[in-house]
Design an enzyme around this catalytic site. Sequence first.
Site, mmCIF file in Angstrom:
data_model
loop_
_atom_site.group_PDB
_atom_site.id
_atom_site.type_symbol
_atom_site.label_atom_id
_atom_site.label_comp_id
_atom_site.label_asym_id
_atom_site.label_seq_id
_atom_site.Cartn_x
_atom_site.Cartn_y
_atom_site.Cartn_z
ATOM 1 N N GLU A 1 -2.088 -4.897 -2.024
ATOM 2 C CA GLU A 1 -1.707 -5.879 -0.998
ATOM 3 C C GLU A 1 -2.045 -7.327 -1.362
ATOM 4 O O GLU A 1 -2.104 -8.180 -0.482
ATOM 5 C CB GLU A 1 -2.300 -5.522 0.383
ATOM 6 C CG GLU A 1 -1.825 -4.181 0.946
ATOM 7 C CD GLU A 1 -0.428 -4.202 1.591
ATOM 8 O OE1 GLU A 1 0.185 -5.300 1.628
ATOM 9 O OE2 GLU A 1 0.036 -3.124 2.019
ATOM 10 N N HIS B 1 4.025 0.991 4.292
ATOM 11 C CA HIS B 1 2.639 0.703 3.873
ATOM 12 C C HIS B 1 1.615 1.074 4.961
ATOM 13 O O HIS B 1 0.422 1.140 4.661
ATOM 14 C CB HIS B 1 2.464 -0.752 3.402
ATOM 15 C CG HIS B 1 2.237 -1.754 4.483
ATOM 16 N ND1 HIS B 1 1.494 -2.900 4.289
ATOM 17 C CD2 HIS B 1 2.663 -1.804 5.760
ATOM 18 C CE1 HIS B 1 1.469 -3.605 5.416
ATOM 19 N NE2 HIS B 1 2.173 -2.970 6.312
ATOM 20 N N ASP C 1 -10.080 -0.420 3.912
ATOM 21 C CA ASP C 1 -8.901 -1.077 4.507
ATOM 22 C C ASP C 1 -9.224 -1.490 5.942
ATOM 23 O O ASP C 1 -9.997 -0.799 6.625
ATOM 24 C CB ASP C 1 -7.754 -0.035 4.497
ATOM 25 C CG ASP C 1 -6.356 -0.611 4.661
ATOM 26 O OD1 ASP C 1 -6.201 -1.602 5.390
ATOM 27 O OD2 ASP C 1 -5.422 -0.037 4.069
ATOM 28 N N ASP D 1 -7.083 -6.481 2.377
ATOM 29 C CA ASP D 1 -7.255 -6.936 3.757
ATOM 30 C C ASP D 1 -8.475 -6.302 4.432
ATOM 31 O O ASP D 1 -8.810 -6.634 5.576
ATOM 32 C CB ASP D 1 -5.971 -6.764 4.584
ATOM 33 C CG ASP D 1 -5.597 -5.325 4.932
ATOM 34 O OD1 ASP D 1 -6.479 -4.456 5.029
ATOM 35 O OD2 ASP D 1 -4.379 -5.080 5.119
ATOM 36 N N HIS E 1 0.801 -1.231 0.000
ATOM 37 C CA HIS E 1 0.000 0.000 0.000
ATOM 38 C C HIS E 1 0.835 1.283 0.000
ATOM 39 O O HIS E 1 0.287 2.363 -0.227
ATOM 40 C CB HIS E 1 -0.977 -0.013 1.181
ATOM 41 C CG HIS E 1 -2.317 0.574 0.865
ATOM 42 N ND1 HIS E 1 -3.446 0.314 1.605
ATOM 43 C CD2 HIS E 1 -2.712 1.445 -0.104
ATOM 44 C CE1 HIS E 1 -4.470 0.991 1.095
ATOM 45 N NE2 HIS E 1 -4.048 1.681 0.057
ATOM 46 N N ASP F 1 -3.637 3.272 7.913
ATOM 47 C CA ASP F 1 -2.478 3.725 7.124
ATOM 48 C C ASP F 1 -2.193 5.200 7.384
ATOM 49 O O ASP F 1 -1.830 5.965 6.497
ATOM 50 C CB ASP F 1 -2.685 3.431 5.627
ATOM 51 C CG ASP F 1 -2.747 1.928 5.367
ATOM 52 O OD1 ASP F 1 -2.594 1.138 6.329
ATOM 53 O OD2 ASP F 1 -2.957 1.536 4.214
ATOM 54 N N ASP G 1 -7.578 -1.846 -0.143
ATOM 55 C CA ASP G 1 -6.629 -2.829 0.391
ATOM 56 C C ASP G 1 -7.437 -4.127 0.571
ATOM 57 O O ASP G 1 -8.468 -4.116 1.267
ATOM 58 C CB ASP G 1 -6.101 -2.282 1.719
ATOM 59 C CG ASP G 1 -5.036 -3.147 2.370
ATOM 60 O OD1 ASP G 1 -5.076 -4.378 2.197
ATOM 61 O OD2 ASP G 1 -4.187 -2.569 3.083
ATOM 62 N N HIS H 1 -7.036 -1.269 8.046
ATOM 63 C CA HIS H 1 -6.105 -0.387 8.755
ATOM 64 C C HIS H 1 -6.324 1.075 8.351
ATOM 65 O O HIS H 1 -6.982 1.353 7.346
ATOM 66 C CB HIS H 1 -4.669 -0.804 8.423
ATOM 67 C CG HIS H 1 -4.399 -2.261 8.644
ATOM 68 N ND1 HIS H 1 -4.532 -3.196 7.638
ATOM 69 C CD2 HIS H 1 -4.040 -2.940 9.766
ATOM 70 C CE1 HIS H 1 -4.257 -4.402 8.129
ATOM 71 N NE2 HIS H 1 -3.952 -4.283 9.412
HETATM 72 C C1 DIR Z 1 0.312 -1.451 10.706
HETATM 73 C C2 DIR Z 1 -0.120 -2.275 9.491
HETATM 74 N N1 DIR Z 1 -0.717 -0.533 11.128
HETATM 75 C C3 DIR Z 1 1.613 -0.707 10.401
HETATM 76 N N2 DIR Z 1 -0.695 -1.541 8.454
HETATM 77 C C4 DIR Z 1 -1.284 -2.092 7.359
HETATM 78 O O1 DIR Z 1 2.583 -1.389 10.103
HETATM 79 O O2 DIR Z 1 1.642 0.505 10.461
HETATM 80 N N3 DIR Z 1 -1.957 -1.395 6.506
HETATM 81 N N4 DIR Z 1 -1.221 -3.373 7.143
HETATM 82 O O3 DIR Z 1 -2.742 -1.837 5.496
HETATM 83 MN MN MN Z 2 -3.472 -0.535 3.664
HETATM 84 MN MN MN Z 3 -4.591 -3.010 5.484
HETATM 85 MN MN MN Z 4 -1.752 -2.591 13.277
#
Ligand code: DIR
Ligand code: MN
Ligand code: MN
Ligand code: MN
Length: 294
Positions: free
Chosen positions: A266, A137, A120, A223, A97, A124, A221, A122
């Site tokens: 992703e 990401h 998502d 996920d 991402h 991000d 994303d 998350h």
């Molecule tokens: C987590 C993962 N919050 C990080 N983030 C993801 O590494 O900052 N985002 N997987 O899609």
């Molecule tokens: Mn993401």
């Molecule tokens: Mn994500």
């Molecule tokens: Mn996380």
Amino acid sequence: NKLAILGVPMDLGQARRGVDMGPSAIRYAGVAGRLKKLGYTVKDYGNVTVDNGTAQEETHGNLKNLIAVTQTSRRIRDAVKTMLEDNSFPLVLGGDHSMSIGTLAAMTAHYNNLGVIWYDAHGDLNVPATSPTGNIHGMPLAVNLGYGHDMLTQIGTRKLKTENVVLIGVRDLDEGERAFIREHNMLAFTMHEVDVLGMAAVIEQTLAHLAHTDGIHLSLDLDALDPMYCPGVGTPVLGGLTYRESHLAMELLAASMRIVSAEFVEVNPILDERNKTAEVAVALIASLLGDTLL
Ligand code: DIR
Ligand code: MN
Ligand code: MN
Ligand code: MN
């Protein structure tokens, strides 16, 4: 009805190898053919060059592969700019991402008041000081809002506005991300709101919130979906969106005629089951671009 595809075979923004093969997996799942059947003139621009696997593994402060991600982001930005100048709908395939830094740099330069839907698990929204992983990401949305390392925030000229962003599907926020969302009063439909309101109302409220923008970019994303449907992602989180909820979201966005660009990110075929996640990506892309069941 021109549509441009760009692949970003990048895995430098996170820790699990294999997501660089995402664009191949999505192409192999038949994305171009599906879109041609919908009546689009499809031009595949191929993949941007990514300095993957050079094993230099540079870290700057809390940022892994900062230089390689920066260089790749600039190439993505320039490629998406070319697609926009050709009056095409940019469809960018990933790849981790962090690629959004480049995609959104081009989109915010082209539109005066871009809206963004961040679909998502998350947020991000990490910055170097709050990131628990150092993985870029987890930072692209913050970067495009103007927060983060200078090398990254300088890739785009115009910043995204916090009131022009809607998060959907959120269920795994880091502490700094929660604080960021609250501090900036951002609109976030976590899984709780999706459960209570239903996806149709979530998209209706999302579009109303973004009604003042001059175009909406979708950053999806995989996920965001439950790992039951999309196991081929690097950071799966239980309790995600269903296949059908996601199709409904795409169908309603298609009907709105407000989406001007999209990225599907992703997809990691190494972690996948028989390319299932890439196939879900292609099905959702088709719905977003106007495919219907009848
Ligand atoms: C987590 C993962 N919050 C990080 N983030 C993801 O590494 O900052 N985002 N997987 O899609
Ligand atoms: Mn993401
Ligand atoms: Mn994500
Ligand atoms: Mn996380």
